[in-house]
Write a protein that holds these residues in place. Structure first.
Motif, PDB file in Angstrom:
ATOM      1  N   ALA A  82       0.925  -1.302   0.016  1.00 61.95           N
ATOM      2  CA  ALA A  82      -0.159   0.021   0.027  1.00 61.95           C
ATOM      3  C   ALA A  82       0.870   1.465  -0.004  1.00 61.95           C
ATOM      4  O   ALA A  82       0.352   2.250  -0.666  1.00 61.95           O
ATOM      5  CB  ALA A  82      -0.912   0.005   1.316  1.00 61.95           C
ATOM      6  N   LEU A 107       3.089   0.917  -3.780  1.00 58.79           N
ATOM      7  CA  LEU A 107       2.306   0.792  -4.723  1.00 58.79           C
ATOM      8  C   LEU A 107       3.158  -0.108  -6.030  1.00 58.79           C
ATOM      9  O   LEU A 107       3.128   0.642  -6.939  1.00 58.79           O
ATOM     10  CB  LEU A 107       1.636   1.886  -5.114  1.00 58.79           C
ATOM     11  CG  LEU A 107       0.292   2.499  -4.344  1.00 58.79           C
ATOM     12  CD1 LEU A 107      -0.078   3.884  -4.972  1.00 58.79           C
ATOM     13  CD2 LEU A 107      -0.692   1.516  -4.227  1.00 58.79           C
ATOM     14  N   HIS A 108       4.023  -0.761  -5.625  1.00 59.76           N
ATOM     15  CA  HIS A 108       4.838  -1.490  -6.465  1.00 59.76           C
ATOM     16  C   HIS A 108       5.340  -2.731  -5.694  1.00 59.76           C
ATOM     17  O   HIS A 108       5.986  -2.705  -4.674  1.00 59.76           O
ATOM     18  CB  HIS A 108       6.094  -0.634  -6.549  1.00 59.76           C
ATOM     19  CG  HIS A 108       7.164  -0.917  -7.886  1.00 59.76           C
ATOM     20  ND1 HIS A 108       7.894  -1.994  -7.647  1.00 59.76           N
ATOM     21  CD2 HIS A 108       7.007  -0.681  -9.162  1.00 59.76           C
ATOM     22  CE1 HIS A 108       8.487  -2.212  -8.818  1.00 59.76           C
ATOM     23  NE2 HIS A 108       7.973  -1.515  -9.689  1.00 59.76           N
ATOM     24  N   VAL A 155      -6.030  -5.197  -3.165  1.00 64.60           N
ATOM     25  CA  VAL A 155      -5.006  -4.601  -4.095  1.00 64.60           C
ATOM     26  C   VAL A 155      -5.512  -5.240  -5.658  1.00 64.60           C
ATOM     27  O   VAL A 155      -5.723  -6.186  -5.586  1.00 64.60           O
ATOM     28  CB  VAL A 155      -3.458  -5.245  -3.765  1.00 64.60           C
ATOM     29  CG1 VAL A 155      -2.509  -4.409  -4.870  1.00 64.60           C
ATOM     30  CG2 VAL A 155      -3.346  -4.499  -2.260  1.00 64.60           C
ATOM     31  N   ARG A 156      -5.514  -4.133  -6.218  1.00 62.13           N
ATOM     32  CA  ARG A 156      -5.687  -4.508  -7.701  1.00 62.13           C
ATOM     33  C   ARG A 156      -4.490  -3.965  -8.688  1.00 62.13           C
ATOM     34  O   ARG A 156      -3.882  -2.982  -8.408  1.00 62.13           O
ATOM     35  CB  ARG A 156      -7.058  -3.688  -8.330  1.00 62.13           C
ATOM     36  CG  ARG A 156      -7.516  -4.220  -9.734  1.00 62.13           C
ATOM     37  CD  ARG A 156      -8.902  -3.593  -9.924  1.00 62.13           C
ATOM     38  NE  ARG A 156      -9.683  -3.995  -8.997  1.00 62.13           N
ATOM     39  CZ  ARG A 156     -10.854  -3.356  -8.686  1.00 62.13           C
ATOM     40  NH1 ARG A 156     -11.330  -2.481  -9.364  1.00 62.13           N
ATOM     41  NH2 ARG A 156     -11.636  -4.262  -8.113  1.00 62.13           N
ATOM     42  N   ARG A 157      -3.970  -5.122  -9.368  1.00 64.21           N
ATOM     43  CA  ARG A 157      -2.794  -4.848 -10.113  1.00 64.21           C
ATOM     44  C   ARG A 157      -2.946  -4.900 -11.539  1.00 64.21           C
ATOM     45  O   ARG A 157      -3.696  -6.194 -11.952  1.00 64.21           O
ATOM     46  CB  ARG A 157      -1.538  -5.299  -9.639  1.00 64.21           C
ATOM     47  CG  ARG A 157      -1.528  -6.781  -9.611  1.00 64.21           C
ATOM     48  CD  ARG A 157      -0.325  -7.312  -9.029  1.00 64.21           C
ATOM     49  NE  ARG A 157      -0.311  -8.764  -8.609  1.00 64.21           N
ATOM     50  CZ  ARG A 157       0.800  -9.605  -8.367  1.00 64.21           C
ATOM     51  NH1 ARG A 157       2.029  -8.702  -8.304  1.00 64.21           N
ATOM     52  NH2 ARG A 157       0.791 -10.611  -7.866  1.00 64.21           N
ATOM     53  N   GLU A 170      -0.222  -0.593 -13.438  1.00 64.31           N
ATOM     54  CA  GLU A 170      -0.342   0.008 -12.033  1.00 64.31           C
ATOM     55  C   GLU A 170      -0.570  -1.016 -11.132  1.00 64.31           C
ATOM     56  O   GLU A 170      -1.198  -1.998 -11.289  1.00 64.31           O
ATOM     57  CB  GLU A 170      -1.002   1.301 -12.489  1.00 64.31           C
ATOM     58  CG  GLU A 170      -2.579   0.794 -12.409  1.00 64.31           C
ATOM     59  CD  GLU A 170      -3.558   1.968 -12.242  1.00 64.31           C
ATOM     60  OE1 GLU A 170      -3.271   3.023 -11.920  1.00 64.31           O
ATOM     61  OE2 GLU A 170      -4.892   1.662 -12.625  1.00 64.31           O
ATOM     62  N   VAL A 171      -0.384  -0.557  -9.908  1.00 66.31           N
ATOM     63  CA  VAL A 171      -0.747  -1.315  -8.504  1.00 66.31           C
ATOM     64  C   VAL A 171      -1.685  -0.260  -7.794  1.00 66.31           C
ATOM     65  O   VAL A 171      -0.828   0.789  -7.490  1.00 66.31           O
ATOM     66  CB  VAL A 171       0.569  -1.587  -7.948  1.00 66.31           C
ATOM     67  CG1 VAL A 171      -0.047  -2.269  -6.338  1.00 66.31           C
ATOM     68  CG2 VAL A 171       1.229  -2.768  -8.504  1.00 66.31           C
ATOM     69  N   ARG A 172      -2.872  -0.554  -7.414  1.00 70.41           N
ATOM     70  CA  ARG A 172      -3.480   0.420  -6.624  1.00 70.41           C
ATOM     71  C   ARG A 172      -4.628  -0.407  -5.699  1.00 70.41           C
ATOM     72  O   ARG A 172      -4.719  -1.571  -5.758  1.00 70.41           O
ATOM     73  CB  ARG A 172      -4.555   1.372  -7.605  1.00 70.41           C
ATOM     74  CG  ARG A 172      -5.238   0.519  -8.521  1.00 70.41           C
ATOM     75  CD  ARG A 172      -6.223   1.318  -9.258  1.00 70.41           C
ATOM     76  NE  ARG A 172      -6.938   0.794 -10.185  1.00 70.41           N
ATOM     77  CZ  ARG A 172      -8.374   0.718 -10.002  1.00 70.41           C
ATOM     78  NH1 ARG A 172      -8.811   0.785  -8.672  1.00 70.41           N
ATOM     79  NH2 ARG A 172      -9.167  -0.208 -10.708  1.00 70.41           N
ATOM     80  N   LEU A 173      -4.760   0.529  -4.685  1.00 72.15           N
ATOM     81  CA  LEU A 173      -5.683  -0.359  -3.680  1.00 72.15           C
ATOM     82  C   LEU A 173      -7.149  -0.130  -4.169  1.00 72.15           C
ATOM     83  O   LEU A 173      -7.471   0.830  -4.550  1.00 72.15           O
ATOM     84  CB  LEU A 173      -5.574   0.510  -2.093  1.00 72.15           C
ATOM     85  CG  LEU A 173      -4.148   0.611  -1.750  1.00 72.15           C
ATOM     86  CD1 LEU A 173      -4.239   1.174  -0.147  1.00 72.15           C
ATOM     87  CD2 LEU A 173      -3.626  -0.729  -1.314  1.00 72.15           C
ATOM     88  N   THR A 174      -8.005  -1.246  -4.089  1.00 69.99           N
ATOM     89  CA  THR A 174      -9.260  -1.101  -3.778  1.00 69.99           C
ATOM     90  C   THR A 174      -9.838  -0.275  -2.917  1.00 69.99           C
ATOM     91  O   THR A 174      -9.498   0.295  -1.776  1.00 69.99           O
ATOM     92  CB  THR A 174      -9.977  -2.247  -4.078  1.00 69.99           C
ATOM     93  OG1 THR A 174      -9.708  -2.818  -2.389  1.00 69.99           O
ATOM     94  CG2 THR A 174      -9.280  -3.326  -4.787  1.00 69.99           C
ATOM     95  N   GLU A 218      -8.312   0.579   0.725  1.00 67.08           N
ATOM     96  CA  GLU A 218      -8.095   1.976   1.370  1.00 67.08           C
ATOM     97  C   GLU A 218      -8.346   1.852   2.636  1.00 67.08           C
ATOM     98  O   GLU A 218      -7.870   2.478   3.658  1.00 67.08           O
ATOM     99  CB  GLU A 218      -8.729   3.095   0.528  1.00 67.08           C
ATOM    100  CG  GLU A 218      -8.146   3.278  -0.866  1.00 67.08           C
ATOM    101  CD  GLU A 218      -6.722   4.215  -0.810  1.00 67.08           C
ATOM    102  OE1 GLU A 218      -6.360   4.571   0.290  1.00 67.08           O
ATOM    103  OE2 GLU A 218      -6.315   4.189  -2.017  1.00 67.08           O
TER     104      GLU A 218
END
Length: 300
Positions: free
Chosen positions: A13, A16-17, A48-50, A54-58, A62
């Motif tokens: 988180a 983001l990598h 986490v959606r990747r 990109e990698v980002r939090l759902t 969050e």
């Protein structure tokens, strides 16, 4: 849900990598991915959606991020507290004290103790010297603040300060307007005293000064409770005795403190502990006393 899985999620988180998060935790990237998958399986939602970009939090991730950080912070505090107890830097100190210690010593010392040893809890017990010594010998107290050096070989002590003993009178007493009186003027005056076992050092200081002045004390009553003494002195034309620390705060109670001279009775205030039971917690308090001192008595 395992703490290591929470730490893995928080690293992802924050970064983001996956590669940077894995390096931060000194893990192989496949292992990091597996820990995230196990956490998401335990939680029951995607955190986490990747993609290839990109990698980002759902949205669920969050929300979970803040709560996960609270859980880890609490776990870290629990571990620190356990280590502190194991190292003797945490626990509960039961402290007996008299009025001068409560007014002029403990506030500063306990502030230092709390700052340096936040996991140490204290229980305070205000009593005269005699009951404190009994409590120390019985193991009910860890530390006491008493008048005079205890005579028991089971107790050790350090002197902190010297406190004068003064006469205390009601505001209508003939001495009320005086700053001081020679102790010989106590001759044939009605006085209140207390039983010696309640505070041997104060009793001996008063009687020793009386003997050196060549007079006799006329004791009309023995009152062991300092508050009750104040009530009697206010209501009757009698003379009581108190430490300067207590007496200086008695004006609001309709009392007047009068210094005794020629000779002036004085007391030494000591911190006391069991010789064979000087624990790390006792050492922590003694260290705090040293850091907060030196101490001076409250003058009238």
């Amino acid at each position: 849900m395992e703490l290591r899985h929470l730490r893995a999620f928080l690293a992802i988180a924050d970064e983001l990598h996956f590669g940077r998060a894995a390096r931060r935790l000194h893990l192989a990237q496949p292992s990091l991915s597996q820990q995230l998958q196990r956490l998401e399986r335990d939680v029951g939602v995607e955190l986490v959606r990747r993609s290839s970009h990109e990698v980002r939090l759902t949205p669920a991730g969050e929300v979970f991020r803040g709560e996960a950080r609270k859980l880890l912070d609490q776990a870290d505090r629990a571990v620190a507290a356990a280590h502190a107890v194991a190292a003797g830097r945490a626990g509960t100190l039961t402290i007996g004290f008299n009025f001068p210690a409560g007014q002029d010593v403990l506030p500063a010392a306990l502030a230092v103790l709390n700052a340096e040893h936040p996991h140490v809890q204290t229980q305070l017990w205000e009593r005269r010297t005699g009951p404190q010594v009994e409590g120390l010998l019985a193991g009910e107290l860890d530390v006491g603040f008493v008048y005079g050096r205890p005579t028991s070989p089971q107790l050790s002590s350090t002197e902190l300060m010297t406190v004068p003993v003064v006469a205390v009178v009601g505001e209508r007493h003939p001495w009320a307007g005086r700053e001081s009186v020679p102790i010989r003027m106590l001759d044939r005056q009605p006085c209140l005293l207390f039983r010696r076992e309640q505070s041997p050092a104060m009793y001996d200081a008063i009687m020793g000064a009386v003997d050196r002045a060549g007079i006799k004390l006329t004791v009309t009553a023995e009152v062991d409770d300092p508050v009750a003494t104040s009530v009697f002195v206010t209501a009757r034309q009698v003379i009581g005795f108190a430490s300067a620390s207590r007496a200086v705060r008695a004006a609001s109670q309709g009392l007047a403190a009068v210094l005794l001279t020629d000779p002036s009775p004085t007391l030494t205030l000591h911190v006391v502990w069991r010789t064979e039971d000087r624990t790390p917690l006792v050492d922590a308090l003694l260290g705090a006393l040293g850091a907060a001192g030196p101490y001076t008595f409250a003058r009238t």
